[in-house]
Design a protein around this motif. Structure first.
Motif, mmCIF file in Angstrom:
data_model
loop_
_atom_site.group_PDB
_atom_site.id
_atom_site.type_symbol
_atom_site.label_atom_id
_atom_site.label_comp_id
_atom_site.label_asym_id
_atom_site.label_seq_id
_atom_site.Cartn_x
_atom_site.Cartn_y
_atom_site.Cartn_z
ATOM 1 N N GLN A 168 98.326 -33.366 88.794
ATOM 2 C CA GLN A 168 97.537 -33.780 89.939
ATOM 3 C C GLN A 168 96.212 -34.400 89.483
ATOM 4 O O GLN A 168 95.582 -33.894 88.551
ATOM 5 C CB GLN A 168 97.264 -32.578 90.843
ATOM 6 C CG GLN A 168 98.521 -31.876 91.318
ATOM 7 C CD GLN A 168 98.214 -30.644 92.161
ATOM 8 O OE1 GLN A 168 97.077 -30.206 92.236
ATOM 9 N NE2 GLN A 168 99.237 -30.081 92.777
ATOM 10 N N PRO A 169 95.749 -35.461 90.128
ATOM 11 C CA PRO A 169 94.485 -36.106 89.735
ATOM 12 C C PRO A 169 93.292 -35.163 89.905
ATOM 13 O O PRO A 169 93.201 -34.436 90.903
ATOM 14 C CB PRO A 169 94.374 -37.299 90.685
ATOM 15 C CG PRO A 169 95.755 -37.522 91.201
ATOM 16 C CD PRO A 169 96.412 -36.175 91.221
ATOM 17 N N ALA A 170 92.389 -35.205 88.948
ATOM 18 C CA ALA A 170 91.202 -34.355 88.995
ATOM 19 C C ALA A 170 90.346 -34.645 90.218
ATOM 20 O O ALA A 170 89.675 -33.749 90.742
ATOM 21 C CB ALA A 170 90.373 -34.547 87.728
ATOM 22 N N GLU A 171 90.370 -35.894 90.701
ATOM 23 C CA GLU A 171 89.489 -36.268 91.814
ATOM 24 C C GLU A 171 89.710 -35.381 93.040
ATOM 25 O O GLU A 171 88.749 -35.042 93.741
ATOM 26 C CB GLU A 171 89.725 -37.738 92.205
ATOM 27 C CG GLU A 171 89.224 -38.752 91.193
ATOM 28 C CD GLU A 171 90.215 -38.987 90.063
ATOM 29 O OE1 GLU A 171 89.914 -39.813 89.179
ATOM 30 O OE2 GLU A 171 91.298 -38.341 90.064
ATOM 31 N N LEU A 172 90.949 -35.003 93.299
ATOM 32 C CA LEU A 172 91.219 -34.154 94.461
ATOM 33 C C LEU A 172 90.596 -32.774 94.274
ATOM 34 O O LEU A 172 90.006 -32.210 95.201
ATOM 35 C CB LEU A 172 92.727 -34.041 94.686
ATOM 36 C CG LEU A 172 93.447 -35.327 95.103
ATOM 37 C CD1 LEU A 172 94.937 -35.063 95.256
ATOM 38 C CD2 LEU A 172 92.864 -35.890 96.393
ATOM 39 N N TRP A 173 90.723 -32.215 93.083
ATOM 40 C CA TRP A 173 90.149 -30.907 92.795
ATOM 41 C C TRP A 173 88.623 -30.970 92.798
ATOM 42 O O TRP A 173 87.953 -29.987 93.133
ATOM 43 C CB TRP A 173 90.664 -30.399 91.443
ATOM 44 C CG TRP A 173 92.090 -29.960 91.516
ATOM 45 C CD1 TRP A 173 93.195 -30.751 91.581
ATOM 46 C CD2 TRP A 173 92.563 -28.620 91.573
ATOM 47 N NE1 TRP A 173 94.335 -29.984 91.662
ATOM 48 C CE2 TRP A 173 93.973 -28.671 91.653
ATOM 49 C CE3 TRP A 173 91.937 -27.373 91.536
ATOM 50 C CZ2 TRP A 173 94.760 -27.528 91.709
ATOM 51 C CZ3 TRP A 173 92.723 -26.226 91.593
ATOM 52 C CH2 TRP A 173 94.113 -26.310 91.691
ATOM 53 N N GLN A 174 88.080 -32.107 92.429
ATOM 54 C CA GLN A 174 86.623 -32.264 92.449
ATOM 55 C C GLN A 174 86.096 -32.328 93.878
ATOM 56 O O GLN A 174 84.972 -31.882 94.154
ATOM 57 C CB GLN A 174 86.232 -33.522 91.665
ATOM 58 C CG GLN A 174 86.434 -33.367 90.166
ATOM 59 C CD GLN A 174 86.470 -34.682 89.410
ATOM 60 O OE1 GLN A 174 86.497 -35.755 90.023
ATOM 61 N NE2 GLN A 174 86.468 -34.623 88.077
ATOM 62 N N GLU A 175 86.889 -32.839 94.803
ATOM 63 C CA GLU A 175 86.467 -32.886 96.207
ATOM 64 C C GLU A 175 86.202 -31.487 96.756
ATOM 65 O O GLU A 175 85.301 -31.281 97.567
ATOM 66 C CB GLU A 175 87.531 -33.575 97.059
ATOM 67 C CG GLU A 175 87.540 -35.082 96.971
ATOM 68 C CD GLU A 175 88.453 -35.695 98.011
ATOM 69 O OE1 GLU A 175 88.217 -35.452 99.219
ATOM 70 O OE2 GLU A 175 89.416 -36.400 97.627
ATOM 71 N N THR A 176 86.998 -30.519 96.346
ATOM 72 C CA THR A 176 86.838 -29.154 96.859
ATOM 73 C C THR A 176 85.976 -28.279 95.959
ATOM 74 O O THR A 176 85.722 -27.124 96.281
ATOM 75 C CB THR A 176 88.212 -28.480 97.019
ATOM 76 O OG1 THR A 176 88.846 -28.363 95.729
ATOM 77 C CG2 THR A 176 89.112 -29.261 97.955
ATOM 78 N N GLY A 177 85.567 -28.805 94.813
ATOM 79 C CA GLY A 177 84.744 -28.035 93.890
ATOM 80 C C GLY A 177 85.533 -27.132 92.974
ATOM 81 O O GLY A 177 84.960 -26.436 92.121
ATOM 82 N N ARG A 178 86.855 -27.151 93.109
ATOM 83 C CA ARG A 178 87.647 -26.203 92.304
ATOM 84 C C ARG A 178 87.897 -26.700 90.883
ATOM 85 O O ARG A 178 88.349 -25.920 90.040
ATOM 86 C CB ARG A 178 88.975 -25.893 93.004
ATOM 87 C CG ARG A 178 88.801 -25.075 94.268
ATOM 88 C CD ARG A 178 90.007 -24.225 94.579
ATOM 89 N NE ARG A 178 91.225 -24.979 94.781
ATOM 90 C CZ ARG A 178 92.426 -24.422 94.935
ATOM 91 N NH1 ARG A 178 92.562 -23.100 94.886
ATOM 92 N NH2 ARG A 178 93.499 -25.178 95.140
ATOM 93 N N TRP A 179 87.618 -27.967 90.614
ATOM 94 C CA TRP A 179 87.784 -28.471 89.249
ATOM 95 C C TRP A 179 86.896 -27.674 88.291
ATOM 96 O O TRP A 179 87.302 -27.336 87.186
ATOM 97 C CB TRP A 179 87.440 -29.947 89.205
ATOM 98 C CG TRP A 179 87.573 -30.572 87.838
ATOM 99 C CD1 TRP A 179 86.562 -30.889 86.981
ATOM 100 C CD2 TRP A 179 88.790 -30.943 87.170
ATOM 101 N NE1 TRP A 179 87.062 -31.445 85.816
ATOM 102 C CE2 TRP A 179 88.433 -31.488 85.916
ATOM 103 C CE3 TRP A 179 90.141 -30.871 87.513
ATOM 104 C CZ2 TRP A 179 89.369 -31.955 85.008
ATOM 105 C CZ3 TRP A 179 91.079 -31.352 86.609
ATOM 106 C CH2 TRP A 179 90.703 -31.877 85.377
ATOM 107 N N ASP A 180 85.689 -27.352 88.741
ATOM 108 C CA ASP A 180 84.772 -26.552 87.922
ATOM 109 C C ASP A 180 84.924 -25.063 88.201
ATOM 110 O O ASP A 180 84.890 -24.241 87.289
ATOM 111 C CB ASP A 180 83.323 -26.974 88.187
ATOM 112 C CG ASP A 180 83.067 -28.420 87.785
ATOM 113 O OD1 ASP A 180 83.532 -28.814 86.696
ATOM 114 O OD2 ASP A 180 82.414 -29.143 88.553
#
Length: 577
Positions: free
Chosen positions: A75-87
């Motif tokens: 899954q693209p990181a951009e989607l996870w970054q939208e919700t803050g869960r990438w970090d």
């Protein structure tokens, strides 16, 4: 299926790194084979069980009105970054880069992806409610993968996501999924319990976990045998053990307690019940203010025989990002090393939070903030200010049930499913809206619902085994019935009857395997008892002469003679039961 054309690979001993019963038996029964840390090949025997689990899940999800799709593992990181869960997700989220240097996640779950689909496809209130699900590979980079499929890194999960117009609709979708889960686990043939739970990192409001009951389970399940109350230990409410605070009868006295740093030792020295002591737990919260880090120290008080519930502590306003204080911080704030801490006379100001039970104690014993000393006869109001009162502790067996309908009991369980009311946790971050009747955009209300498909295998075995091997419930067994002919390769009569019965069972839709390998009876029986096929039919020359066959259920201690002409109907009834 004929055994000679299937893959059967059993072991007498489990590999030395197998830790728990299910891990050992699945390896020995030839169901899984380790490829790497927390990563397994599913061999044909194990895959049959997985497919049966998936079929039941799929049937009940479809029955509940959910719509199947399939979302990608990467899954693209951009989607996870939208919700803050990438970090926020931390090291459990496996991150990779493609050849262009773009970041991707190896998905552990799919809230972001499904929300992205819905925000682009769902425009109007007329398209809601909708519930999508898929059965897909997941990956979580566990720090310590262990226990085989119970805590692996790669696994299969069914995850579903509901989208509704309002909270009432979300709650209705949640109940539909809850009821579907009850049907699913009932069809598996497993003893299970649904318990109220904490939402944890996934966010949202309410949730329930579904646990398979097993003495080896990692989770403590709290329930009331005389009511419907049930929760996991993290979420179980602990009521005050005294309804009101007793009157003070003792003076505050600083009492020598040389070398007695634990409540148990202090109680023994003073010849007092442990329940009259109060333990102190120090937490630190660091806050950034104009580039400077300011520390806020909290003192949590529990009765000496109670344990802190860390999830409850994190929900105290101001303690969401707490950590346990270091010894240096404890000395700085209290003037003494751990073991003699208390709420009276701290060196620096601290925030005092008392568990409900502690708040109603009187004449209690607590640390005096001086090495080798404790206070006896401590009382709220007189000796120290009234505290912040919060439910902080783990419940213990025999506590009053929060619903007032009995006392609590505790059993062990293995979490295999979880349903969440997410609300707008993801739709708000990702701007997933629909147009209402007035043409105004509104945030969608979400729910999510997961079942650990491969984890079911381990949980089922932990609940169903003996010294011979696995005992599968019929619904998810790799085969429902095994035919064991004595001398299949030597007796024409045995071969003919075995083939005839096998054909009849196949025609009746019974999932049977015919062991035509020509193995000795002891080897053949040992294999199928280890594998755990729930129903066994033995076909031998002596029985044929008497017009009978032998039936034995996997849990039966002895075989039952069944007339030859009646065996097909007999076994069909057993399987359907």
């Amino acid at each position: 299926m004929r055994a000679s054309r299937f893959f059967i690979s059993t072991l007498k001993e489990a590999p030395s790194d197998a830790e728990i019963v299910s891990h050992k038996l699945m390896l020995r029964a030839g169901m899984i084979k380790r490829l790497g840390s927390g990563i397994y090949n599913y061999l044909p025997m194990g895959l049959r069980v997985i497919r049966k689990v998936e079929n039941i899940v799929r049937e009940e999800m479809n029955r509940a009105g959910a719509v199947e799709l399939l979302m990608p593992v990467v899954q693209p990181a951009e989607l996870w970054q939208e919700t803050g869960r990438w970090d926020k997700m931390g090291p459990e989220l496996m991150r990779v880069k493609d050849r262009h240097g773009r970041d991707f996640a190896i998905q552990p779950t799919s809230e972001e992806v499904i929300t992205d689909i819905v925000r682009t496809e769902i425009k109007s209130y007329r398209q809601l409610p909708i519930n999508f699900y898929h059965i897909q590979t997941k990956f979580r980079d566990e720090r310590r993968p262990r226990f085989g499929l119970m805590r692996g890194r790669e696994f299969t999960m069914k995850d579903a996501y509901s989208f509704d117009r309002d909270v009432a609709g979300m709650q209705q979708s949640y109940q539909i999924m809850y009821d579907a889960y009850v049907r699913i686990f009932s069809r598996f043939g497993l003893q299970f319990r649904a318990v109220a739970a904490d939402n944890g990192a996934i966010g949202g409001s309410g949730s329930h976990e579904f646990h398979v009951i097993a003495d080896t389970g990692e989770d403590a399940l709290v329930y009331c045998p005389t009511s419907d109350y049930a929760a996991n230990m993290e979420a179980a409410e602990a009521v005050a053990l005294s309804v009101t605070r007793g009157a003070e009868t003792q003076s505050l006295v600083k009492t020598p307690t040389p070398g007695k740093a634990k409540c148990e030792d202090v109680a023994e020295l003073l010849d007092l019940p442990l329940s009259q002591t109060v333990k102190s737990i120090v937490l630190t919260v660091e806050k950034e203010d104009d580039g400077a880090i300011n520390k806020e120290v909290w003192l949590l008080l529990l009765r000496g025989d109670h344990d802190l519930n860390e999830v409850k502590a994190s929900k105290v306003p101001g303690l969401a990002d707490y950590r346990f204080a270091s010894e240096a911080e404890i000395v700085e704030w209290f003037g003494t090393p751990p073991g003699y801490l208390g709420p009276i006379g701290t060196r620096k100001p601290v925030k005092v939070v008392a568990d409900r039970t502690v708040a109603n104690m009187h004449d209690f014993v607590c640390g005096a903030n001086e090495l080798d000393y404790h206070y006896t006869g401590a009382n709220w109001g007189r000796d120290l200010p009234e505290p912040i009162i919060v439910d902080l502790r783990n419940v213990v067996e025999g506590d009053p049930s929060p619903d007032g309908k009995g006392v609590l009991a505790i059993q062990r369980g293995i979490e295999v499913g979880h349903v969440f009311q997410l609300g707008t946790r993801y739709s708000e971050d990702m701007k997933a809206t629909y147009l209402d009747e007035g043409g105004k955009p509104q945030l969608m209300q979400m729910g999510c619902y997961g079942i650990g498909v491969t984890r079911i295998l381990g949980a089922a075995i932990e609940q169903n085994f003996d010294d011979k091997g696995i005992i599968w419930p019929t619904a998810i067994a790799p085969f429902e019935v095994v035919l064991c002919p004595m001398g299949y390769d030597r007796s024409e009569a045995v071969k003919a009857e075995a083939d005839k019965l096998y054909a009849a069972l196949q025609e009746a839709g019974v999932d049977a395997i015919l062991d035509d390998r020509g193995e000795r009876p002891g080897v053949m029986f040992a294999d199928w008892e280890l594998i755990g096929v729930p129903h066994r039919i033995v076909i031998g020359e002596r029985g044929l002469k008497e017009g009978k066959l032998e039936y034995q259920g996997r849990r039966d201690t002895a075989a039952t003679a069944v007339p030859l002409a009646e065996m097909a109907e007999f076994i069909k009834a057993k399987v359907r039961a």
